[in-house]
Enzyme design. Structure first.
Site, PDB file in Angstrom:
ATOM      1  CG  ASP A   1      46.437  39.660  40.989  1.00 42.06           C
ATOM      2  OD1 ASP A   1      46.774  40.448  40.073  1.00 42.06           O
ATOM      3  OD2 ASP A   1      45.414  39.827  41.689  1.00 42.06           O
ATOM      4  NE  ARG A   2      44.059  41.394  36.226  1.00 45.24           N
ATOM      5  CZ  ARG A   2      43.024  41.871  35.571  1.00 45.24           C
ATOM      6  NH1 ARG A   2      43.113  42.096  34.277  1.00 45.24           N
ATOM      7  NH2 ARG A   2      41.898  42.147  36.187  1.00 45.24           N
TER       8      ARG A   2
ATOM      9  CG  ASP B   1      47.543  43.096  42.154  1.00 46.87           C
ATOM     10  OD1 ASP B   1      47.492  43.081  40.908  1.00 46.87           O
ATOM     11  OD2 ASP B   1      46.681  42.552  42.871  1.00 46.87           O
TER      12      ASP B   1
ATOM     13  CE  LYS C   1      42.950  41.472  47.279  1.00 46.48           C
ATOM     14  NZ  LYS C   1      43.168  40.458  46.256  1.00 46.48           N
TER      15      LYS C   1
ATOM     16  CE  LYS D   1      43.799  38.138  38.991  1.00 44.25           C
ATOM     17  NZ  LYS D   1      42.676  38.640  39.831  1.00 44.25           N
TER      18      LYS D   1
ATOM     19  CB  SER E   1      44.631  45.049  40.110  1.00 48.03           C
ATOM     20  OG  SER E   1      44.984  43.960  39.314  1.00 48.03           O
ATOM     21  CG  HIS E   2      43.818  45.582  35.826  1.00 46.20           C
ATOM     22  ND1 HIS E   2      43.304  44.955  36.942  1.00 46.20           N
ATOM     23  CD2 HIS E   2      42.777  46.089  35.161  1.00 46.20           C
ATOM     24  CE1 HIS E   2      41.990  45.070  36.925  1.00 46.20           C
ATOM     25  NE2 HIS E   2      41.643  45.757  35.859  1.00 46.20           N
TER      26      HIS E   2
ATOM     27  CG  ASP F   1      48.238  42.394  37.731  1.00 46.05           C
ATOM     28  OD1 ASP F   1      49.069  41.657  38.284  1.00 46.05           O
ATOM     29  OD2 ASP F   1      47.093  42.597  38.190  1.00 46.05           O
TER      30      ASP F   1
HETATM   31  C1  VG1 Z   1      38.358  41.952  36.759  1.00 41.62           C
HETATM   32  C2  VG1 Z   1      38.413  40.604  36.096  1.00 41.62           C
HETATM   33  C3  VG1 Z   1      38.281  39.499  37.127  1.00 41.62           C
HETATM   34  C4  VG1 Z   1      39.366  39.666  38.186  1.00 41.62           C
HETATM   35  C5  VG1 Z   1      39.294  41.054  38.779  1.00 41.62           C
HETATM   36  C6  VG1 Z   1      40.414  41.330  39.749  1.00 41.62           C
HETATM   37  O1  VG1 Z   1      37.110  42.118  37.399  1.00 41.62           O
HETATM   38  O2  VG1 Z   1      37.406  40.480  35.123  1.00 41.62           O
HETATM   39  O3  VG1 Z   1      38.360  38.246  36.479  1.00 41.62           O
HETATM   40  O4  VG1 Z   1      39.214  38.716  39.206  1.00 41.62           O
HETATM   41  O5  VG1 Z   1      39.380  42.035  37.741  1.00 41.62           O
HETATM   42  O6  VG1 Z   1      41.658  41.166  39.151  1.00 41.62           O
HETATM   43  P1  VG1 Z   1      35.913  42.965  36.729  1.00 41.62           P
HETATM   44  O7  VG1 Z   1      34.820  42.940  37.762  1.00 41.62           O
HETATM   45  O8  VG1 Z   1      36.447  44.314  36.424  1.00 41.62           O
HETATM   46  O9  VG1 Z   1      35.550  42.230  35.474  1.00 41.62           O
HETATM   47  V1  VG1 Z   1      42.940  42.089  39.673  1.00 41.62           V
HETATM   48  O10 VG1 Z   1      44.255  41.551  38.917  1.00 41.62           O
HETATM   49  O11 VG1 Z   1      42.274  43.527  39.585  1.00 41.62           O
HETATM   50  O12 VG1 Z   1      43.048  41.848  41.396  1.00 41.62           O
HETATM   51 CO    CO Z   2      45.907  42.198  39.802  1.00 39.77          CO
END
Ligand code: VG1
Ligand code: CO
Length: 545
Positions: free
Chosen positions: A282-283, A280, A126, A378, A113-114, A278
């Protein structure tokens, strides 16, 4: 093609976190590490044998290698059909879309992801179930249990598949179809939003936009949808080429990491609308000229205005949901609309049952995540298109839309402090200290604020009654302010402490203050209550969003 059975032994720590298994690339590159996890998916998700599996990732370093390993193992494990994004690319929401559209038995998303991508940075995997959503805890737990006892995995001895040509090929007994990663997703977006209206907005010449793909997965999606289908001027999408290292950046769409984009919205010549996504896809981050829309406000505004958007005006909205730390702005809208509003633990997997059961239409998280029942993830670009459609209908600036919303519903000031790569034991100790004093806090006063409630959030899923506990410490004050503490479940280095702060302001005359000023007293209380500096050694957070 002979199936090989390779001997292996379990690795510690293959339990998926908030969103899959995330570790440093070097950990994933150890012999058998990825294989063990993938075999555990096949061993526990038996409908995949004889079924169809979607595979794709955000293009980060190790994406292609991982996909080749997964395809060989899928073929050896009897998967009949694999659908793979061209070049190994599929955004997270596109995987969800493709699983649902072709009614497959599941999908595997390769992404962290990010988090940055490079040989010394992060990778992730995943599993998404047949509803298109991230596997619920019961499934991730079963996969994890399997990783603790695994002794062999199955693969094929076969050459790499050409991922770059669309079309069909065969790997052992498995048929592989390489698809264009954008087509199915773009078609879904076209059905939800008023593309003609958005096209007119771009044609008006009084409207300017930038979309920052941050050299991650949304580049091809945004370029095709915004510039080709919606006739936005070329150059609207910046950093649009997905790169294995995201151009050396941190593909996290927030004020800190997307500063290049933020600066394009500032001052007299700033663009009217800007957005980023981001790694992937989704953000999303939504910006107006000199204006930042908090993700929590964005969710509330989406729900309040859904009746203006074609894909959501046919029938009444089912309900809304937000993750616990997300601000309560959406609760006020749901209340006014007379629809249900759910508070779930952090992570999209907790929205899946509510969406499947038709209890909610929209959901979101403070962490730049918004979405709806159109997929089960998302969806960054979806949120951007929603806002574009809204701008086209309302013919107002982003700032005006948000400020009018505040006047009507009140403003939930919101900020998040992240303390990254903190010592793990210190972070656990901080949380334990907080938990130990929860019972004694209600009714007490701290720096002039009276604590109304203090608890450790737990959740019983209203659809299947599954129970999740220890989801974050909530401290609520009289007047509606909240402080929430939780440890991240996506980091790969030490622990990340997240502190979420929220303050409600109903008076329109007090809604134009800076967030930093309004939050200063809560920041100080948050420090004192959890003794952040004493316990972690940190004077300041790493990132403020
Ligand atoms: C973070 C965010 C959460 C989100 C998750 C995955 O998790 O707080 O709201 O769903 O990332 O997002 P954490 O446990 O680090 O707070 V992504 O865009 O990584 O799939
Ligand atoms: Co993401």
């Amino acid at each position: 093609m002979p199936i090989l059975k390779a001997d292996t032994t379990p690795f510690d720590g293959q339990r998926p976190g908030t969103s899959g298994l995330r570790e440093k690339v070097k950990i994933f590159q150890q012999p058998h590490y990825l294989e063990n996890f993938v075999q555990s998916i096949f061993d526990t998700q038996q409908e995949l044998a004889g079924g169809t599996l979607v595979v794709g990732g955000d293009g980060r370093y190790y994406n292609r290698e991982a996909i080749q390993i997964i395809l060989r193992m899928a073929a050896a494990n009897g998967v009949a059909h694999a659908i793979v994004g061209q070049g190994g690319l599929l955004s997270t929401p596109a995987v969800s879309c493709v699983i649902r559209k072709y009614k497959t038995q599941g999908g595997i998303v390769l992404s962290a992801s990010h988090n940055p991508g490079r040989p010394d940075e992060d990778f992730g995997i995943k599993f998404n179930t047949a509803n298109g959503g991230p596997a619920p805890e019961a499934v991730t737990e079963a996969i994890y249990q399997r990783t603790t006892e695994i002794s062999n995995y199955q693969t094929l001895e076969a050459a790499d598949i050409d991922l770059d040509q669309t079309g069909q090929s065969q790997l052992g007994g498995m048929q592989i179809e390489i698809i264009d990663p954008v087509t199915d997703y773009a078609e879904l977006m076209q059905r939800l939003f008023d593309f003609d209206g958005i096209r007119n907005l771009f044609k008006s010449n009084t409207f300017s936009m930038r979309f920052d793909a941050m050299h991650a997965i949304t580049g091809p999606y945004a370029t095709h949808i915004l510039e080709d289908m919606l006739s936005a001027p070329s150059g609207t999408v910046i950093n649009g080429k997905p790169l294995p290292d995201f151009g050396g950046g941190h593909p996290d769409p927030n004020l800190v990491h997307a500063h290049e984009l933020v600066s394009m919205t500032q001052g007299h010549n700033g663009v009217d609308f800007a957005a980023a996504s981001d790694g992937d896809g989704d953000r999303n981050m939504i910006l107006g000229r000199d204006f930042f829309v908090t993700p929590s406000d964005s969710l509330a505004i989406i729900v309040a205005n859904a009746h203006l958007i074609p894909g959501y005006q046919k029938h009444k909205i089912d309900g809304a949901a937000r993750s616990m730390p997300t601000s309560q702005a959406v609760d006020r809208v749901a209340n006014r609309l007379g629809i249900e509003c759910f508070e779930t633990p952090t992570g999209w997997k907790f929205f899946g049952n509510l969406l499947d059961a038709g209890r909610i239409t929209f959901c979101g998280e403070e962490s730049f995540g918004t979405g709806s029942n159109h997929v089960r993830e998302k969806d960054g670009l979806w949120a951007v298109l929603f806002w574009l459609n809204l701008l086209a209908v309302k013919q107002q600036s982003v700032a005006t839309i948000v400020q009018e919303h505040w006047r009507e519903y009140g403003r939930n000031y919101y900020t998040r402090y992240d303390y990254e790569a903190v010592n793990k034991e210190a972070a656990a100790d901080l949380m334990q200290h907080l938990r130990n004093k929860l019972d004694s806090l209600p009714g007490t006063q701290i720096q002039g604020h009276v604590i109304e409630y203090a608890d450790d959030f737990s959740y019983t899923d209203p659809i299947d009654n599954s129970y999740s506990e220890c989801q974050g410490v909530r401290i609520g004050f009289i007047g509606g302010s909240r402080i929430i503490y939780r440890l991240s479940g996506t980091g790969t280095e030490g622990a990340t402490l997240r502190v979420y702060l929220e303050a409600f302001e109903p008076d329109p005359n007090k809604q134009q203050q800076t967030t930093a000023n309004v939050m200063a007293p809560l920041v100080s209380i948050a420090q004192e209550l959890a003794q952040i500096t004493q316990k972690t050694g940190r004077e300041q957070p790493t990132v403020i969003t």
